[in-house]
Design a protein around this motif. Structure first.
Motif, PDB file in Angstrom:
ATOM      1  N   GLU A  39     -32.175  38.157 -16.470  1.00 21.29           N
ATOM      2  CA  GLU A  39     -31.263  39.286 -16.622  1.00 21.29           C
ATOM      3  C   GLU A  39     -29.894  38.966 -16.034  1.00 21.29           C
ATOM      4  OE1 GLU A  39     -31.951  41.820 -18.318  1.00 21.29           O
ATOM      5  OE2 GLU A  39     -34.140  41.904 -18.418  1.00 21.29           O
ATOM      6  N   ASN A  40     -28.851  39.440 -16.707  1.00 23.73           N
ATOM      7  CA  ASN A  40     -27.507  39.321 -16.168  1.00 23.73           C
ATOM      8  C   ASN A  40     -27.318  40.430 -15.142  1.00 23.73           C
ATOM      9  OD1 ASN A  40     -26.836  37.230 -17.988  1.00 23.73           O
ATOM     10  ND2 ASN A  40     -26.461  38.729 -19.592  1.00 23.73           N
ATOM     11  N   ALA A  41     -27.225  40.051 -13.894  1.00 25.55           N
ATOM     12  CA  ALA A  41     -27.063  41.040 -12.826  1.00 25.55           C
ATOM     13  C   ALA A  41     -25.968  40.559 -11.882  1.00 25.55           C
ATOM     14  CB  ALA A  41     -28.378  41.248 -12.069  1.00 25.55           C
ATOM     15  N   ASP A  42     -24.761  40.363 -12.466  1.00 28.40           N
ATOM     16  CA  ASP A  42     -23.631  39.873 -11.678  1.00 28.40           C
ATOM     17  C   ASP A  42     -23.279  40.866 -10.577  1.00 28.40           C
ATOM     18  OD1 ASP A  42     -23.534  37.737 -13.380  1.00 28.40           O
ATOM     19  OD2 ASP A  42     -21.979  38.598 -14.662  1.00 28.40           O
ATOM     20  N   SER A  43     -22.705  40.348  -9.506  1.00 25.09           N
ATOM     21  CA  SER A  43     -22.343  41.186  -8.369  1.00 25.09           C
ATOM     22  C   SER A  43     -21.243  42.171  -8.760  1.00 25.09           C
ATOM     23  CB  SER A  43     -21.854  40.324  -7.201  1.00 25.09           C
ATOM     24  OG  SER A  43     -22.903  39.503  -6.742  1.00 25.09           O
ATOM     25  N   LEU A  44     -21.397  43.405  -8.267  1.00 24.54           N
ATOM     26  CA  LEU A  44     -20.355  44.413  -8.431  1.00 24.54           C
ATOM     27  C   LEU A  44     -19.443  44.384  -7.206  1.00 24.54           C
ATOM     28  CD1 LEU A  44     -22.698  47.314  -9.592  1.00 24.54           C
ATOM     29  CD2 LEU A  44     -21.225  45.940 -11.059  1.00 24.54           C
ATOM     30  N   GLU A  45     -18.270  44.994  -7.333  1.00 30.01           N
ATOM     31  CA  GLU A  45     -17.337  45.056  -6.212  1.00 30.01           C
ATOM     32  C   GLU A  45     -16.867  46.489  -6.015  1.00 30.01           C
ATOM     33  OE1 GLU A  45     -14.136  42.313  -6.665  1.00 30.01           O
ATOM     34  OE2 GLU A  45     -15.442  40.603  -7.044  1.00 30.01           O
ATOM     35  N   ILE A  46     -16.576  46.809  -4.767  1.00 31.41           N
ATOM     36  CA  ILE A  46     -15.993  48.108  -4.436  1.00 31.41           C
ATOM     37  C   ILE A  46     -14.812  47.849  -3.519  1.00 31.41           C
ATOM     38  CG2 ILE A  46     -17.561  48.472  -2.488  1.00 31.41           C
ATOM     39  CD1 ILE A  46     -17.558  51.461  -3.189  1.00 31.41           C
ATOM     40  N   SER A  47     -13.689  48.456  -3.836  1.00 31.46           N
ATOM     41  CA  SER A  47     -12.484  48.220  -3.059  1.00 31.46           C
ATOM     42  C   SER A  47     -11.962  49.556  -2.550  1.00 31.46           C
ATOM     43  CB  SER A  47     -11.421  47.521  -3.930  1.00 31.46           C
ATOM     44  OG  SER A  47     -10.257  47.268  -3.172  1.00 31.46           O
ATOM     45  N   GLN A  48     -12.450  49.953  -1.383  1.00 31.56           N
ATOM     46  CA  GLN A  48     -12.026  51.236  -0.834  1.00 31.56           C
ATOM     47  C   GLN A  48     -10.694  51.111  -0.099  1.00 31.56           C
ATOM     48  OE1 GLN A  48     -15.410  52.698   1.489  1.00 31.56           O
ATOM     49  NE2 GLN A  48     -15.844  54.169  -0.125  1.00 31.56           N
ATOM     50  N   LEU A  49      -9.947  52.192  -0.136  1.00 26.23           N
ATOM     51  CA  LEU A  49      -8.687  52.243   0.605  1.00 26.23           C
ATOM     52  C   LEU A  49      -8.974  52.391   2.099  1.00 26.23           C
ATOM     53  CD1 LEU A  49      -6.781  54.804  -1.675  1.00 26.23           C
ATOM     54  CD2 LEU A  49      -6.472  52.318  -1.623  1.00 26.23           C
ATOM     55  N   ALA A  50      -8.158  51.735   2.916  1.00 25.19           N
ATOM     56  CA  ALA A  50      -8.290  51.905   4.367  1.00 25.19           C
ATOM     57  C   ALA A  50      -7.764  53.287   4.752  1.00 25.19           C
ATOM     58  CB  ALA A  50      -7.506  50.826   5.085  1.00 25.19           C
ATOM     59  N   TYR A  51      -8.398  53.877   5.757  1.00 23.77           N
ATOM     60  CA  TYR A  51      -7.958  55.196   6.204  1.00 23.77           C
ATOM     61  C   TYR A  51      -7.429  55.089   7.622  1.00 23.77           C
ATOM     62  CZ  TYR A  51      -7.860  60.294   6.171  1.00 23.77           C
ATOM     63  OH  TYR A  51      -7.440  61.598   6.186  1.00 23.77           O
ATOM     64  N   HIS A  52      -6.464  55.954   7.947  1.00 23.39           N
ATOM     65  CA  HIS A  52      -5.776  55.835   9.237  1.00 23.39           C
ATOM     66  C   HIS A  52      -6.585  56.432  10.395  1.00 23.39           C
ATOM     67  CE1 HIS A  52      -4.595  59.792   7.637  1.00 23.39           C
ATOM     68  NE2 HIS A  52      -4.453  60.175   8.876  1.00 23.39           N
ATOM     69  N   LYS A  53      -7.702  57.086  10.098  1.00 22.70           N
ATOM     70  CA  LYS A  53      -8.572  57.628  11.143  1.00 22.70           C
ATOM     71  C   LYS A  53      -9.971  57.053  10.981  1.00 22.70           C
ATOM     72  CE  LYS A  53      -6.321  62.197  11.276  1.00 22.70           C
ATOM     73  NZ  LYS A  53      -6.546  63.647  11.021  1.00 22.70           N
ATOM     74  N   SER A  54     -10.686  56.958  12.099  1.00 19.37           N
ATOM     75  CA  SER A  54     -12.072  56.470  12.003  1.00 19.37           C
ATOM     76  C   SER A  54     -12.984  57.555  11.454  1.00 19.37           C
ATOM     77  CB  SER A  54     -12.571  55.995  13.370  1.00 19.37           C
ATOM     78  OG  SER A  54     -12.575  57.081  14.288  1.00 19.37           O
ATOM     79  N   GLN A  55     -12.649  58.833  11.766  1.00 14.78           N
ATOM     80  CA  GLN A  55     -13.465  59.942  11.285  1.00 14.78           C
ATOM     81  C   GLN A  55     -12.815  60.558  10.042  1.00 14.78           C
ATOM     82  OE1 GLN A  55     -14.077  64.073  13.219  1.00 14.78           O
ATOM     83  NE2 GLN A  55     -15.842  62.880  13.951  1.00 14.78           N
ATOM     84  N   LEU A  56     -13.599  60.638   8.952  1.00 18.15           N
ATOM     85  CA  LEU A  56     -13.057  61.137   7.691  1.00 18.15           C
ATOM     86  C   LEU A  56     -13.347  62.627   7.488  1.00 18.15           C
ATOM     87  CD1 LEU A  56     -13.114  58.013   7.338  1.00 18.15           C
ATOM     88  CD2 LEU A  56     -13.635  58.394   4.935  1.00 18.15           C
TER      89      LEU A  56
END
Length: 492
Positions: free
Chosen positions: A292-309
């Motif tokens: 099966e073709n199961a290539d890796s996916l990617e996720i590119s989240q934006l950095a946030y200026h606080k540790s708590q969202l």
């Protein structure tokens, strides 16, 4: 015990050039608990419909049983549940029905309520109980877990484990492992049956895949070595043949008979090497067809200026006078993968809607920065339609990235030309996930993202969330997925 014989089965949808099944033959024992697996769009539901006689096909399907399909299509959902059961099975015996409902922990009072007033889980259990009391029937159970919470899945899994004589389509690994004794898998190029549960089948598949990959590399080296040897031998043969008209250093004439014999011998050796090379190429062509073709996916989240969202403190949510959850307290920190668990109706989706910014009536303290960007995957796919290019444009995402993710989730290029409304349930959910992965966001919130999605794609998504420092809040009833992915569990 009887057998279902499938012989030389060939089928394609009307107007399609590609066969879904081509010259397929196998046998099913009607005493089996048969798990049915394969990637979305491979034809699992189509095969069940062929067994039910809904489509015309080439080949032969023979069986001495009556096929019953789950979920049964209820025409009059406003009728009492008992009337719905009588519509399904007019000759049922009440004591047998009560025995089955008791095993599924369904109280008798549901029989005297309108069917559409039952929860999705209760409806699932009532339909299963009714179908299992039909004698001489073989059940075709199509994805029963999609409306069951984790506790409900365990209960139904135990129930099915006590039964036999069914084909079960499910993408929940733990669920399959607990209640099947054979696996029917639709692979890329064939259909196969193996004894055992899903985990045993998957381990065997990985071993076979690894063997074929190693064998493929060995044959590639052999083919190159034989090709180089063939060229050298051919060149030697050519040079010897050319020397037939030449002379020795001493000036004496060459023995042309000897030289011709030597050239022929070299040519024969060259042909032998070429034949061995061709045999190696043929052997190589038999490999890798079902990897099966199961290539890796990617996720590119934006950095946030606080540790708590996000922060919730003693939050209670109301719909009118009805309170759906009470005193919920938790926070979402960067890098956390939070599983929001609880029974159906415990308020999971309401919590998600509150965080996503919907107008929800609540008490308590809820903090979320106005600059926080959220990517949301809904449970509902009913409004999806149109082509993928327009969908990408309307949602402001990069079309190339969006389609690249779908390709990695086993979409064929032919699929890109179809209307989304014609996609299977699993393919529609993949559209929502691919959209979410294409969006620029600080936080991903996914509400039951894996419904209808095949197991291999689930594993890809699992690996994605584990590999990247993604921040995600998700509701999911797949026990294996939750155990593997979550860094924190909030149970309502």
């Amino acid at each position: 015990m009887s057998l279902i014989n499938v012989t030389n089965l060939t089928y394609a949808y009307e107007g399609s050039y590609d066969n879904i099944f081509e010259d397929v033959s196998f046998q099913i024992d009607t005493d089996w608990k048969l798990g049915f697996t394969g990637r979305n769009g491979r034809g699992k539901t189509t095969f069940l419909n062929l067994l039910l006689g809904k489509y015309e096909y080439s080949g032969n399907i023979s069986a001495n049983v009556t096929f019953e399909y789950f979920p049964f299509q209820v025409e009059h959902k406003d009728h009492n549940t008992l009337d719905v059961i009588e519509e399904m099975f007019p000759d049922y015996l009440h004591w047998k029905l009560m025995r089955e409902l008791s095993l599924l922990k369904v109280s008798e009072d549901v029989l005297y309520r309108p069917f559409d007033s039952l929860s999705n889980g209760e409806q699932t259990k009532v339909l299963l109980a009714t179908l299992f009391i039909k004698e001489n029937s073989f059940l075709l159970i199509d994805e029963p877990t999609n409306h069951l919470d984790m506790e409900g899945r365990k209960l139904v899994s135990d129930y099915l484990n006590s039964k036999s004589g069914y084909i079960l389509v499910s993408h929940d690994r733990s669920f399959l492992d607990h209640c099947v004794d054979h696996i029917l898998s639709i692979n890329k190029t064939n259909i196969e049956i193996q004894k055992g549960n899903f985990s045993g089948w998957w381990d065997n598949k990985l071993r076979q895949d690894n063997f074929e990959l190693a064998e493929n590399e060995k044959l590639k080296r052999d083919i190159k070595r034989l090709s180089d040897s063939s060229k050298r031998t051919g060149n030697w043969s050519h040079e010897v043949e050319k020397s037939k008209n030449g002379t020795r250093n001493s000036g004496s004439k060459l023995d042309k008979g000897y030289v011709g014999h030597k050239a022929a011998k070299m040519m024969k050796r060259s042909k032998s090497i070429e034949q061995r090379q061709q045999s190696a190429i043929v052997e190589k062509s038999k490999l890798l067809k079902n990897i099966e073709n199961a290539d890796s996916l990617e996720i590119s989240q934006l950095a946030y200026h606080k540790s708590q969202l996000v922060e919730l403190e003693k939050v209670s949510i109301y719909y009118g006078d009805k309170r759906v959850c009470a005193d919920i307290s938790f926070s979402i920190e960067q890098g956390e993968r939070i599983a929001l668990l609880g029974k159906n109706g415990s308020g999971k989706s309401s919590i998600i809607k509150l965080i996503c910014g919907e107008d929800i009536n609540y008490t308590g303290t809820f903090k979320k920065d106005s600059q926080l960007k959220i990517s949301y995957v809904s449970q509902d796919t009913s409004d999806l339609g149109g082509n993928l290019s327009d969908y990408a444009a309307n949602n402001g995402i990069d079309e190339s990235l969006f389609k690249s993710i779908l390709r990695k989730l086993d979409f064929s290029r032919v699929q890109f030309e179809k209307d989304i409304s014609a996609f299977s349930g699993g393919q529609k959910k993949k559209v929502l996930i691919a959209k979410s992965l294409s969006e620029q966001a600080h936080l991903h919130i996914w509400d039951e993202p894996l419904n209808f999605i095949d197991i291999i794609s689930r594993m890809q998504i699992e690996e994605l969330l584990l590999e990247y420092s993604s921040t995600i809040l998700f509701v999911e009833h797949d026990r294996e997925f939750c155990n593997n992915v979550a860094t924190k569990v909030i149970e309502l």
